[in-house]
Write an enzyme that holds these catalytic residues in place. Structure first.
Site, PDB file in Angstrom:
ATOM      1  N   GLU A  69     -24.618  13.971  -6.465  1.00 21.20           N
ATOM      2  CA  GLU A  69     -25.752  13.077  -6.007  1.00 21.20           C
ATOM      3  C   GLU A  69     -26.036  12.212  -7.182  1.00 21.20           C
ATOM      4  O   GLU A  69     -27.167  11.777  -7.075  1.00 21.20           O
ATOM      5  CB  GLU A  69     -26.808  14.118  -5.171  1.00 21.20           C
ATOM      6  CG  GLU A  69     -27.708  14.784  -6.326  1.00 21.20           C
ATOM      7  CD  GLU A  69     -27.057  16.190  -6.428  1.00 21.20           C
ATOM      8  OE1 GLU A  69     -27.813  17.221  -6.983  1.00 21.20           O
ATOM      9  OE2 GLU A  69     -25.839  16.320  -6.336  1.00 21.20           O
ATOM     10  N   ASN A  88     -29.346  19.356   1.620  1.00 22.03           N
ATOM     11  CA  ASN A  88     -28.177  19.858   2.154  1.00 22.03           C
ATOM     12  C   ASN A  88     -28.095  21.058   2.800  1.00 22.03           C
ATOM     13  O   ASN A  88     -27.377  21.257   4.160  1.00 22.03           O
ATOM     14  CB  ASN A  88     -27.044  19.716   1.255  1.00 22.03           C
ATOM     15  CG  ASN A  88     -25.958  18.643   0.712  1.00 22.03           C
ATOM     16  OD1 ASN A  88     -25.919  17.866   1.825  1.00 22.03           O
ATOM     17  ND2 ASN A  88     -25.349  18.466  -0.370  1.00 22.03           N
ATOM     18  N   ASP A 102     -23.775  13.737   3.358  1.00 20.77           N
ATOM     19  CA  ASP A 102     -22.884  12.700   3.139  1.00 20.77           C
ATOM     20  C   ASP A 102     -23.271  11.451   3.505  1.00 20.77           C
ATOM     21  O   ASP A 102     -23.212  10.175   2.844  1.00 20.77           O
ATOM     22  CB  ASP A 102     -21.493  13.155   3.990  1.00 20.77           C
ATOM     23  CG  ASP A 102     -20.845  14.363   3.271  1.00 20.77           C
ATOM     24  OD1 ASP A 102     -21.242  14.628   1.889  1.00 20.77           O
ATOM     25  OD2 ASP A 102     -19.734  14.678   3.446  1.00 20.77           O
ATOM     26  N   ASP A 120     -30.542   9.907  -9.877  1.00 21.58           N
ATOM     27  CA  ASP A 120     -30.294  11.219  -9.093  1.00 21.58           C
ATOM     28  C   ASP A 120     -31.116  11.364  -8.001  1.00 21.58           C
ATOM     29  O   ASP A 120     -32.133  11.224  -7.905  1.00 21.58           O
ATOM     30  CB  ASP A 120     -30.658  12.452 -10.059  1.00 21.58           C
ATOM     31  CG  ASP A 120     -30.043  13.857  -9.455  1.00 21.58           C
ATOM     32  OD1 ASP A 120     -29.003  13.992  -9.761  1.00 21.58           O
ATOM     33  OD2 ASP A 120     -30.960  14.603  -8.787  1.00 21.58           O
ATOM     34  N   HIS A 137     -23.976  19.584   5.271  1.00 23.38           N
ATOM     35  CA  HIS A 137     -23.293  18.661   4.257  1.00 23.38           C
ATOM     36  C   HIS A 137     -22.950  17.419   4.947  1.00 23.38           C
ATOM     37  O   HIS A 137     -22.863  16.149   4.356  1.00 23.38           O
ATOM     38  CB  HIS A 137     -21.996  19.325   3.793  1.00 23.38           C
ATOM     39  CG  HIS A 137     -22.538  20.390   2.799  1.00 23.38           C
ATOM     40  ND1 HIS A 137     -22.735  20.100   1.373  1.00 23.38           N
ATOM     41  CD2 HIS A 137     -22.484  21.814   3.063  1.00 23.38           C
ATOM     42  CE1 HIS A 137     -23.007  21.057   0.829  1.00 23.38           C
ATOM     43  NE2 HIS A 137     -22.821  22.331   1.605  1.00 23.38           N
TER      44      HIS A 137
END
Length: 306
Positions: free
Chosen positions: A216, A180, A189, A172, A185
Protein backbone atom coordinates in the site's frame (compact mmCIF):
# COMPACT_ATOMS: atom_id res chain seq x y z
CA UNK A 1 1.06 0.11 -37.09
CA UNK A 2 1.07 3.45 -38.83
CA UNK A 3 3.22 6.31 -40.09
CA UNK A 4 4.55 7.02 -36.61
CA UNK A 5 7.26 4.46 -37.44
CA UNK A 6 10.40 5.97 -38.94
CA UNK A 7 12.56 4.14 -41.48
CA UNK A 8 16.10 5.10 -42.41
CA UNK A 9 16.90 4.10 -45.99
CA UNK A 10 20.61 4.00 -46.79
CA UNK A 11 21.80 3.50 -50.37
CA UNK A 12 24.38 5.28 -52.50
CA UNK A 13 22.25 4.89 -55.65
CA UNK A 14 19.51 7.48 -56.04
CA UNK A 15 17.35 5.07 -58.02
CA UNK A 16 17.23 2.61 -55.14
CA UNK A 17 16.48 5.33 -52.59
CA UNK A 18 13.65 6.60 -54.75
CA UNK A 19 12.22 3.12 -55.31
CA UNK A 20 12.23 2.27 -51.59
CA UNK A 21 10.77 5.66 -50.70
CA UNK A 22 7.90 5.26 -53.16
CA UNK A 23 7.32 1.75 -51.88
CA UNK A 24 7.14 2.65 -48.18
CA UNK A 25 6.33 6.35 -47.78
CA UNK A 26 2.56 5.85 -47.59
CA UNK A 27 2.94 3.74 -44.45
CA UNK A 28 6.02 5.15 -42.71
CA UNK A 29 8.10 8.27 -42.26
CA UNK A 30 11.19 7.97 -44.44
CA UNK A 31 14.66 9.38 -43.72
CA UNK A 32 17.28 9.06 -46.47
CA UNK A 33 21.07 8.69 -46.40
CA UNK A 34 23.34 8.20 -49.41
CA UNK A 35 26.52 7.00 -47.69
CA UNK A 36 27.78 5.40 -44.50
CA UNK A 37 28.74 8.64 -42.78
CA UNK A 38 25.29 10.11 -43.37
CA UNK A 39 23.72 6.85 -42.20
CA UNK A 40 25.42 7.04 -38.81
CA UNK A 41 24.65 10.74 -38.40
CA UNK A 42 20.95 10.29 -39.19
CA UNK A 43 20.64 7.12 -37.15
CA UNK A 44 21.88 9.00 -34.08
CA UNK A 45 19.74 12.03 -34.87
CA UNK A 46 16.43 10.31 -35.67
CA UNK A 47 16.78 6.96 -33.85
CA UNK A 48 14.66 5.24 -36.51
CA UNK A 49 12.54 2.18 -35.81
CA UNK A 50 14.17 0.24 -38.66
CA UNK A 51 17.11 0.74 -41.02
CA UNK A 52 17.31 -0.55 -44.60
CA UNK A 53 21.04 -0.63 -45.23
CA UNK A 54 22.96 -1.13 -48.46
CA UNK A 55 26.30 -2.94 -48.22
CA UNK A 56 28.27 -1.74 -51.24
CA UNK A 57 28.89 1.96 -50.65
CA UNK A 58 32.03 4.08 -51.19
CA UNK A 59 34.32 4.85 -48.24
CA UNK A 60 32.17 3.36 -45.48
CA UNK A 61 30.39 0.16 -46.46
CA UNK A 62 27.28 -1.26 -44.87
CA UNK A 63 29.10 -3.83 -42.74
CA UNK A 64 31.23 -1.05 -41.21
CA UNK A 65 28.11 1.02 -40.56
CA UNK A 66 26.51 -1.97 -38.88
CA UNK A 67 29.48 -2.44 -36.54
CA UNK A 68 29.34 1.26 -35.60
CA UNK A 69 25.60 1.07 -34.93
CA UNK A 70 26.06 -1.93 -32.63
CA UNK A 71 28.84 -0.10 -30.77
CA UNK A 72 26.61 2.89 -29.94
CA UNK A 73 24.44 2.86 -26.81
CA UNK A 74 21.65 4.76 -28.56
CA UNK A 75 21.69 2.79 -31.81
CA UNK A 76 22.62 -0.79 -30.93
CA UNK A 77 18.99 -1.86 -30.53
CA UNK A 78 17.76 -0.46 -33.86
CA UNK A 79 16.88 -3.40 -36.15
CA UNK A 80 18.70 -3.42 -39.49
CA UNK A 81 17.77 -5.12 -42.76
CA UNK A 82 20.60 -5.38 -45.27
CA UNK A 83 19.50 -4.74 -48.85
CA UNK A 84 22.46 -5.68 -51.01
CA UNK A 85 23.65 -6.82 -54.41
CA UNK A 86 26.00 -9.17 -52.54
CA UNK A 87 23.85 -12.25 -52.69
CA UNK A 88 26.20 -15.08 -51.71
CA UNK A 89 25.50 -17.24 -48.69
CA UNK A 90 28.75 -16.02 -47.10
CA UNK A 91 27.69 -12.36 -47.41
CA UNK A 92 24.27 -13.10 -45.96
CA UNK A 93 25.86 -15.06 -43.11
CA UNK A 94 28.22 -12.17 -42.32
CA UNK A 95 25.36 -9.67 -42.29
CA UNK A 96 23.30 -11.78 -39.92
CA UNK A 97 26.29 -12.47 -37.67
CA UNK A 98 26.84 -8.72 -37.37
CA UNK A 99 23.34 -8.45 -35.95
CA UNK A 100 21.01 -7.76 -38.89
CA UNK A 101 17.45 -9.02 -38.50
CA UNK A 102 17.15 -9.81 -42.22
CA UNK A 103 19.06 -9.83 -45.49
CA UNK A 104 17.40 -9.00 -48.82
CA UNK A 105 19.30 -9.53 -52.07
CA UNK A 106 19.09 -7.11 -55.00
CA UNK A 107 17.31 -6.92 -57.29
CA UNK A 108 14.50 -7.18 -54.77
CA UNK A 109 10.80 -7.75 -55.26
CA UNK A 110 8.89 -4.73 -53.88
CA UNK A 111 6.00 -6.74 -52.36
CA UNK A 112 8.50 -8.94 -50.49
CA UNK A 113 10.33 -5.90 -49.11
CA UNK A 114 7.04 -4.36 -47.97
CA UNK A 115 5.98 -7.54 -46.17
CA UNK A 116 9.35 -8.05 -44.48
CA UNK A 117 9.45 -4.45 -43.30
CA UNK A 118 5.92 -4.76 -41.96
CA UNK A 119 6.73 -8.00 -40.12
CA UNK A 120 9.85 -6.61 -38.47
CA UNK A 121 8.07 -3.43 -37.40
CA UNK A 122 5.28 -5.55 -35.97
CA UNK A 123 7.92 -7.28 -33.86
CA UNK A 124 9.24 -3.88 -32.76
CA UNK A 125 5.72 -2.82 -31.82
CA UNK A 126 5.08 -5.96 -29.79
CA UNK A 127 8.42 -5.71 -28.00
CA UNK A 128 7.71 -2.13 -26.97
CA UNK A 129 4.28 -3.10 -25.67
CA UNK A 130 5.87 -5.81 -23.55
CA UNK A 131 8.51 -3.39 -22.28
CA UNK A 132 5.81 -0.91 -21.30
CA UNK A 133 3.77 -3.60 -19.54
CA UNK A 134 6.86 -4.67 -17.60
CA UNK A 135 7.06 -1.15 -16.13
CA UNK A 136 3.39 -0.83 -15.11
CA UNK A 137 1.87 -2.13 -11.89
CA UNK A 138 -0.78 -4.62 -12.90
CA UNK A 139 -3.25 -3.66 -10.18
CA UNK A 140 -3.14 0.13 -9.97
CA UNK A 141 -2.00 0.78 -13.57
CA UNK A 142 0.54 3.36 -12.43
CA UNK A 143 4.28 2.75 -12.96
CA UNK A 144 5.89 0.09 -10.82
CA UNK A 145 8.99 0.04 -8.61
CA UNK A 146 11.28 -0.85 -11.50
CA UNK A 147 10.09 2.14 -13.49
CA UNK A 148 10.48 4.36 -10.43
CA UNK A 149 14.15 3.37 -10.18
CA UNK A 150 14.71 4.39 -13.82
CA UNK A 151 12.88 7.72 -13.54
CA UNK A 152 14.45 8.55 -10.18
CA UNK A 153 17.99 7.99 -11.50
CA UNK A 154 17.25 10.00 -14.65
CA UNK A 155 15.78 12.96 -12.78
CA UNK A 156 18.57 12.84 -10.21
CA UNK A 157 21.19 13.26 -12.95
CA UNK A 158 19.19 15.97 -14.69
CA UNK A 159 18.76 17.96 -11.48
CA UNK A 160 22.46 17.53 -10.73
CA UNK A 161 23.37 19.03 -14.12
CA UNK A 162 21.07 22.01 -13.59
CA UNK A 163 21.74 22.38 -9.83
CA UNK A 164 17.99 22.08 -9.25
CA UNK A 165 16.24 20.59 -6.22
CA UNK A 166 14.72 17.13 -6.35
CA UNK A 167 11.91 16.21 -3.96
CA UNK A 168 10.70 12.75 -3.03
CA UNK A 169 7.46 11.80 -1.26
CA UNK A 170 6.74 8.42 0.29
CA UNK A 171 3.03 7.65 0.70
CA UNK A 172 1.36 4.95 2.79
CA UNK A 173 -2.35 4.13 3.08
CA UNK A 174 -3.24 4.33 6.76
CA UNK A 175 -4.40 1.16 8.56
CA UNK A 176 -4.76 -0.64 5.24
CA UNK A 177 -4.47 -4.07 6.83
CA UNK A 178 -7.52 -3.39 8.95
CA UNK A 179 -9.40 -2.24 5.84
CA UNK A 180 -8.38 -5.43 4.01
CA UNK A 181 -9.27 -7.67 6.95
CA UNK A 182 -12.71 -6.04 7.32
CA UNK A 183 -13.84 -5.63 3.72
CA UNK A 184 -11.70 -8.23 1.94
CA UNK A 185 -8.83 -8.04 -0.51
CA UNK A 186 -11.05 -7.36 -3.52
CA UNK A 187 -12.32 -4.18 -1.87
CA UNK A 188 -8.77 -3.37 -0.82
CA UNK A 189 -7.61 -3.65 -4.43
CA UNK A 190 -10.29 -1.20 -5.53
CA UNK A 191 -9.14 1.26 -2.86
CA UNK A 192 -5.51 1.02 -3.96
CA UNK A 193 -6.55 1.73 -7.55
CA UNK A 194 -8.56 4.77 -6.48
CA UNK A 195 -5.74 6.11 -4.31
CA UNK A 196 -3.21 5.62 -7.11
CA UNK A 197 -5.44 7.35 -9.67
CA UNK A 198 -6.18 10.20 -7.26
CA UNK A 199 -2.47 10.84 -6.68
CA UNK A 200 -1.74 10.66 -10.39
CA UNK A 201 -4.57 13.07 -11.25
CA UNK A 202 -3.44 15.53 -8.56
CA UNK A 203 0.07 15.88 -10.02
CA UNK A 204 -0.03 18.83 -12.40
CA UNK A 205 3.29 18.90 -14.24
CA UNK A 206 4.35 16.42 -16.94
CA UNK A 207 7.60 15.71 -15.04
CA UNK A 208 5.80 14.80 -11.80
CA UNK A 209 5.75 11.05 -11.32
CA UNK A 210 4.04 8.51 -9.10
CA UNK A 211 4.75 4.77 -8.81
CA UNK A 212 3.50 1.96 -6.63
CA UNK A 213 6.48 1.06 -4.49
CA UNK A 214 4.97 -2.05 -2.97
CA UNK A 215 1.89 -3.14 -1.00
CA UNK A 216 0.00 0.00 0.00
CA UNK A 217 3.03 2.28 -0.47
CA UNK A 218 3.53 4.78 -3.29
CA UNK A 219 6.42 7.07 -4.14
CA UNK A 220 6.24 10.47 -5.84
CA UNK A 221 9.13 12.15 -7.67
CA UNK A 222 9.01 15.95 -8.02
CA UNK A 223 11.91 17.36 -10.08
CA UNK A 224 12.79 21.05 -9.86
CA UNK A 225 10.66 21.57 -6.72
CA UNK A 226 12.13 22.66 -3.39
CA UNK A 227 10.97 21.55 0.06
CA UNK A 228 8.40 24.33 0.56
CA UNK A 229 6.64 23.77 -2.76
CA UNK A 230 6.89 19.99 -2.45
CA UNK A 231 5.15 20.09 0.94
CA UNK A 232 2.27 21.98 -0.68
CA UNK A 233 1.98 19.20 -3.25
CA UNK A 234 2.10 16.54 -0.54
CA UNK A 235 -0.65 18.26 1.45
CA UNK A 236 -2.76 18.42 -1.71
CA UNK A 237 -2.33 14.67 -2.20
CA UNK A 238 -3.31 14.00 1.40
CA UNK A 239 -6.44 16.17 1.13
CA UNK A 240 -7.51 14.71 -2.23
CA UNK A 241 -7.39 11.15 -0.91
CA UNK A 242 -9.34 12.06 2.23
CA UNK A 243 -11.87 13.84 0.00
CA UNK A 244 -12.67 10.51 -1.66
CA UNK A 245 -14.73 9.77 1.47
CA UNK A 246 -13.95 6.06 1.50
CA UNK A 247 -15.53 4.84 4.76
CA UNK A 248 -13.04 3.48 7.25
CA UNK A 249 -14.07 0.36 9.19
CA UNK A 250 -12.86 1.63 12.56
CA UNK A 251 -13.35 5.40 12.86
CA UNK A 252 -10.57 7.00 14.82
CA UNK A 253 -8.66 10.13 13.97
CA UNK A 254 -10.60 10.32 10.70
CA UNK A 255 -13.95 9.01 9.53
CA UNK A 256 -12.51 8.34 6.10
CA UNK A 257 -9.60 6.36 4.73
CA UNK A 258 -6.46 8.51 4.74
CA UNK A 259 -2.80 8.49 3.77
CA UNK A 260 0.40 9.49 5.54
CA UNK A 261 3.22 11.17 3.65
CA UNK A 262 6.90 11.70 4.34
CA UNK A 263 9.14 13.77 2.13
CA UNK A 264 12.64 15.04 1.61
CA UNK A 265 14.34 17.45 -0.79
CA UNK A 266 17.91 17.73 -1.97
CA UNK A 267 19.99 19.34 -4.69
CA UNK A 268 21.97 16.43 -6.17
CA UNK A 269 25.71 16.99 -6.13
CA UNK A 270 26.94 13.76 -7.71
CA UNK A 271 26.06 11.57 -10.69
CA UNK A 272 25.27 8.50 -8.61
CA UNK A 273 22.01 8.58 -6.69
CA UNK A 274 22.54 9.38 -3.01
CA UNK A 275 20.47 6.97 -0.90
CA UNK A 276 20.03 9.60 1.81
CA UNK A 277 17.19 11.33 -0.04
CA UNK A 278 15.10 8.17 -0.15
CA UNK A 279 16.04 7.23 3.42
CA UNK A 280 15.09 10.71 4.67
CA UNK A 281 11.72 10.55 2.92
CA UNK A 282 11.04 7.06 4.26
CA UNK A 283 12.06 8.10 7.78
CA UNK A 284 9.70 11.07 7.54
CA UNK A 285 6.88 8.74 6.48
CA UNK A 286 7.54 6.54 9.51
CA UNK A 287 7.44 9.61 11.75
CA UNK A 288 4.16 10.78 10.17
CA UNK A 289 2.57 7.43 10.92
CA UNK A 290 3.99 7.37 14.46
CA UNK A 291 2.67 10.88 15.13
CA UNK A 292 -0.94 9.96 14.36
CA UNK A 293 -1.16 9.39 10.58
CA UNK A 294 -3.12 11.44 8.02
CA UNK A 295 -0.39 14.07 7.89
CA UNK A 296 2.68 15.28 6.02
CA UNK A 297 6.12 15.41 7.60
CA UNK A 298 9.26 16.62 5.87
CA UNK A 299 12.92 15.85 6.54
CA UNK A 300 15.08 18.86 7.41
CA UNK A 301 12.24 21.19 6.45
CA UNK A 302 13.87 23.97 8.50
CA UNK A 303 17.01 24.02 6.36
CA UNK A 304 17.09 26.58 3.51
CA UNK A 305 17.28 24.95 0.10
CA UNK A 306 16.74 21.49 1.55
Amino acid sequence: MNSTFTLLVVDDEKQNRTLLTELLQDDYQIVLAKNGVQALEKARQHLPDLILLDVLMPQTDGFTVMRALKAGDDTRHIPVIFVSALDSAADEELGLELGAVDYIAKPFHPPIVRVRVRNHLQAVHQRRLLEQLALIDGLTEVPNRRRFAEVYAREWRRCMRSSSPLSLIMVDVDHFKVFNDTYGHAAGDIVLKRVAQTIQDALNRPADFVARYGGEEFVVVLPDIDADRAQVVAEKLRAEVERLHIPYPQPGASQWLTISLGGASQIPKQADVDDRLFIDADTSLYAAKHDGRNRVLWANAHLPGS
